[in-house]
Design a protein around this motif. Structure first.
Motif, mmCIF file in Angstrom:
data_model
loop_
_atom_site.group_PDB
_atom_site.id
_atom_site.type_symbol
_atom_site.label_atom_id
_atom_site.label_comp_id
_atom_site.label_asym_id
_atom_site.label_seq_id
_atom_site.Cartn_x
_atom_site.Cartn_y
_atom_site.Cartn_z
ATOM 1 N N PRO A 32 -22.077 29.918 1.983
ATOM 2 C CA PRO A 32 -20.925 29.395 2.743
ATOM 3 C C PRO A 32 -21.343 28.267 3.671
ATOM 4 C CG PRO A 32 -21.606 31.547 3.568
ATOM 5 C CD PRO A 32 -22.376 31.321 2.303
ATOM 6 N N ALA A 33 -20.553 27.207 3.680
ATOM 7 C CA ALA A 33 -20.816 26.077 4.567
ATOM 8 C C ALA A 33 -20.321 26.421 5.974
ATOM 9 C CB ALA A 33 -20.107 24.837 4.051
ATOM 10 N N PRO A 34 -21.139 26.197 6.987
ATOM 11 C CA PRO A 34 -20.724 26.526 8.362
ATOM 12 C C PRO A 34 -19.447 25.790 8.750
ATOM 13 C CG PRO A 34 -23.081 26.019 8.248
ATOM 14 C CD PRO A 34 -22.494 25.653 6.919
ATOM 15 N N GLY A 35 -18.563 26.503 9.381
ATOM 16 C CA GLY A 35 -17.349 25.890 9.898
ATOM 17 C C GLY A 35 -16.278 25.604 8.877
ATOM 18 N N THR A 36 -16.432 26.119 7.633
ATOM 19 C CA THR A 36 -15.434 25.884 6.607
ATOM 20 C C THR A 36 -14.178 26.708 6.894
ATOM 21 O OG1 THR A 36 -17.138 25.474 4.954
ATOM 22 C CG2 THR A 36 -14.946 25.971 4.142
ATOM 23 N N ALA A 37 -13.046 26.028 7.027
ATOM 24 C CA ALA A 37 -11.805 26.733 7.340
ATOM 25 C C ALA A 37 -11.291 27.495 6.122
ATOM 26 C CB ALA A 37 -10.755 25.739 7.835
ATOM 27 N N GLN A 38 -11.280 26.824 4.978
ATOM 28 C CA GLN A 38 -10.788 27.452 3.762
ATOM 29 C C GLN A 38 -11.822 27.266 2.649
ATOM 30 O OE1 GLN A 38 -7.910 29.432 2.820
ATOM 31 N NE2 GLN A 38 -9.499 29.645 1.266
ATOM 32 N N PRO A 39 -12.515 28.325 2.291
ATOM 33 C CA PRO A 39 -13.525 28.205 1.228
ATOM 34 C C PRO A 39 -12.893 27.697 -0.073
ATOM 35 C CG PRO A 39 -13.714 30.312 2.358
ATOM 36 C CD PRO A 39 -12.438 29.684 2.826
ATOM 37 N N GLU A 40 -13.613 26.819 -0.759
ATOM 38 C CA GLU A 40 -13.150 26.313 -2.038
ATOM 39 C C GLU A 40 -13.490 27.293 -3.155
ATOM 40 O OE1 GLU A 40 -13.609 21.541 -1.786
ATOM 41 O OE2 GLU A 40 -15.455 22.690 -1.569
ATOM 42 N N VAL A 41 -12.684 27.256 -4.206
ATOM 43 C CA VAL A 41 -12.952 28.066 -5.391
ATOM 44 C C VAL A 41 -13.891 27.272 -6.307
ATOM 45 C CG1 VAL A 41 -11.973 29.166 -7.436
ATOM 46 C CG2 VAL A 41 -10.716 29.211 -5.262
ATOM 47 N N PRO A 42 -15.101 27.753 -6.551
ATOM 48 C CA PRO A 42 -16.004 27.029 -7.451
ATOM 49 C C PRO A 42 -15.528 27.165 -8.903
ATOM 50 C CG PRO A 42 -17.192 28.617 -6.072
ATOM 51 C CD PRO A 42 -15.743 28.949 -5.979
ATOM 52 N N ILE A 43 -15.420 26.057 -9.616
ATOM 53 C CA ILE A 43 -15.076 26.029 -11.038
ATOM 54 C C ILE A 43 -16.330 25.535 -11.767
ATOM 55 C CG2 ILE A 43 -13.457 25.235 -12.776
ATOM 56 C CD1 ILE A 43 -12.124 26.783 -10.497
ATOM 57 N N VAL A 44 -16.981 26.419 -12.516
ATOM 58 C CA VAL A 44 -18.335 26.155 -13.018
ATOM 59 C C VAL A 44 -18.344 26.089 -14.545
ATOM 60 C CG1 VAL A 44 -20.738 26.977 -12.997
ATOM 61 C CG2 VAL A 44 -19.251 27.386 -11.016
ATOM 62 N N THR A 45 -19.116 25.158 -15.075
ATOM 63 C CA THR A 45 -19.281 25.066 -16.533
ATOM 64 C C THR A 45 -20.063 26.276 -17.047
ATOM 65 O OG1 THR A 45 -21.319 23.785 -16.237
ATOM 66 C CG2 THR A 45 -19.290 22.542 -16.569
ATOM 67 N N GLY A 46 -19.525 26.928 -18.065
ATOM 68 C CA GLY A 46 -20.301 27.953 -18.742
ATOM 69 C C GLY A 46 -21.221 27.327 -19.767
ATOM 70 N N PHE A 47 -22.178 28.141 -20.284
ATOM 71 C CA PHE A 47 -22.900 27.740 -21.494
ATOM 72 C C PHE A 47 -24.039 26.754 -21.251
ATOM 73 C CE2 PHE A 47 -22.328 24.941 -25.487
ATOM 74 C CZ PHE A 47 -23.075 25.756 -26.316
#
Length: 569
Positions: free
Chosen positions: A259-274
């Motif tokens: 987690p990034a310090p001071g982040t108000a709303q965490p982002e949803v990571p969208i990650v490449t599979g495979f």
């Protein structure tokens, strides 16, 4: 038509059940990091820096869009990722399915997911077809290749239908042009190396994740796309089938998603599979077909999560292949060992190595769910499960198998016979599936898809090498029936199975019980394989149930002809 109707019905039903939450273990891991504000650099090369800067500009431009609020932000009040969702190619095959996946993700506000995506629909197959066609196509005609045109149309049409950010649509168009340049290079060199093939197929996941992350953002969800290697997914340099280097990958991923310090709303990571990056070459690698499952479980293990959810187009792991057994049923529970055996012997639901990160974790379960029927409980896969009620769990058919019989002529009763035989297989890079041995002979099966070179050439060379010590014979076009089962009930299983074979006049050519204690493999004539699976499924699953769990869920132990079963309480 019936399957399509069922899926349509499931979609309609699922849209009316927005409050249904996924089944997760109640304990949330104490250290489940979320996405940093920026990607972790994995290469200092000028090209990599340029591309990273370009992507940063695209994301920055996209972030300025005043997004309407269509979806609710998942993980409200949650500071760190607490589940991994993986969605396969059929789940994100077009704009409609991407909308449905986004709705699934945002329907559970109590969970902040890390989302792993496969390529859209049949994109990977089309990319491979592009590579093969490029070898016999002049460079000035590469742009006219039908699969390349289909890839461009699919992804740009999806961008337009979903209304993604203009900057992302431009990036998608640029990437398809980059794909075309790679194909021109293949045409010029007249060589499609494994390394080039991995670079080629990587475009599928890289495109799908960019489109989906942008769609989430324009609908009010804070989301960021990541190529898996940016997060630290490090592999061996075995192109097209690389192994994850866990010692390097797990701590790097955990740090990258902290987690990034001071982040108000965490982002949803969208990650490449495979995808990953080779440890020594730094080049793009792939984890083998179906490798997005492995990506998901690696991420879950790195983040120390209690559960990873793999969303497919079926209601979990099934008792057999529904394409050949219409009456197949979902399996409620599996062990990691059972799931691994199923995958290795041909079940298409999970990647063969996907269970390894969960086993290493020691506290993570894997759940297989249906993106077309989100209310279905799916299959939970864990380290152990009650086996008292279990006879046969699932039946898998593996076709086009070659049986090799090797009978010693000069090493009768001497030590080193098996060592000599398997060393020959190693030198020829031939993978063995099932083995049965005696003091003077060994029988084993080969999967032609796992033979390094041309099948006929490799088998001829192997035979010539072994004929100095043994008589070698081959039988082709056979099939392996793998019964994933409770081998503590082997006598009952074999009695019932061979009764079926006798009744159907099916001859068993070879039998092997694996050291895993979860699998009995039977080799039969390939022409009778489907018939054998159907008959065995009727015997073990299609009759009345004889055992129920404490929760009241009946497990499939039926007997098609009503004999040989008693009640178990």
């Amino acid at each position: 038509m019936q399957l399509a109707a069922q899926r349509q019905s499931a979609r309609v039903a699922s849209r009316s059940e927005r409050t249904f939450a996924p089944v997760l273990m109640p304990v949330i891991a104490p250290a489940c990091p979320i996405l940093r504000g920026r990607a972790v650099a994995t290469s200092s090369a000028p090209v990599a820096r340029k591309r990273s800067a370009l992507r940063g500009a695209v994301i920055a431009k996209a972030a300025t869009v005043d997004a309407p609020r269509k979806f609710q932000q998942p993980g409200q009040g949650v500071k760190q990722v607490n589940v991994v969702y993986k969605f396969g190619g059929s789940s994100v095959r077009d704009a409609e399915r991407m909308r449905e996946v986004a709705d699934i993700i945002c329907s559970f506000p109590q969970y902040l997911p890390c989302v792993v995506l496969s390529a859209m629909g049949k994109t990977t197959n089309m990319l491979l077809e592009c590579g093969e066609l490029a070898l016999k196509t002049p460079t000035d005609q590469i742009g006219d290749l039908a699969p390349l045109k289909n890839i461009r149309k699919l992804h740009l049409d999806t961008c337009d239908e979903l209304g993604v950010e203009a900057a992302v649509r431009t990036e998608v168009d640029r990437m398809v042009n980059e794909l075309q340049q790679l194909l021109i290079g293949i045409s010029i060199m007249q060589d499609l190396t494994p390394r080039a093939k991995d670079s080629l197929v990587s475009f599928g996941e890289r495109l799908s994740t960019r489109i989906f992350a942008s769609y989430m953002r324009v609908n009010g969800v804070a989301a960021r796309q990541h190529d898996a290697w940016e997060l630290g997914m490090t592999t061996t340099d075995d192109f097209t089938n690389a192994d994850v280097i866990y010692e390097a990958s797990l701590p790097a991923i955990k740090k990258a998603l902290a987690p990034a310090p001071g982040t108000a709303q965490p982002e949803v990571p969208i990650v490449t599979g495979f995808l990953g990056r080779g440890q020594n070459t730094g080049a793009v690698t792939t984890l083998g077909r179906g490798g997005s499952d492995l990506t998901a479980t690696v991420l879950g293990a790195a983040l120390e999560l209690p559960e990873v959810q793999v969303w497919k187009d079926v209601d979990g792991v099934l008792t057999s292949d529904p394409r050949i057994v219409p009456s197949t049923k979902p399996v409620n529970e599996l062990t990691f060992e059972e799931a691994t055996e199923l995958a290795y012997f041909g079940a298409q639901v999970l990647h063969p190595q996907a269970m390894q990160p969960a086993i290493r974790s020691g506290k993570m379960n894997v759940r297989v769910k249906n993106s077309y029927n989100r209310t279905a409980p799916g299959t939970i896969i864990s380290a152990t499960r009650p086996m008292d009620c279990t006879v046969v769990t699932s039946i898998v058919l593996k076709s086009n198998v070659t049986l090799v019989d090797i009978i010693s002529t000069r090493m009768m009763g001497q030590y080193g016979f098996l060592s000599t035989v398997f060393d020959a297989f190693r030198r020829h890079k031939i993978s063995v599936d099932v083995v049965a041995t005696s003091e003077v002979s060994v029988s084993l099966t080969l999967d032609p898809k796992k033979v390094a070179g041309a099948v006929e050439d490799e088998l001829t060379q192997l035979s010539q090498e072994l004929e100095k010590i043994a008589a070698v014979s081959f039988r082709k076009n056979l099939a392996i029936l793998s019964l994933i089962c409770n081998v503590e009930k082997t006598s009952e299983i074999l009695m019932r199975a061979f009764s079926v074979f006798q009744r159907e006049n099916i001859n068993v050519l070879m039998m092997s019980q694996g050291a895993s204690k979860t699998n009995i493999s039977l080799v039969v004539d390939g022409a009778r394989g489907v018939e054998a699976v159907q008959a065995l499924h009727r015997e073990f699953f299609d009759g009345p149930s004889v055992c129920s769990t404490n929760s009241g869920v009946t497990v499939g132990l039926g007997n098609g002809n009503g004999n040989g079963n008693g009640s178990h309480n």
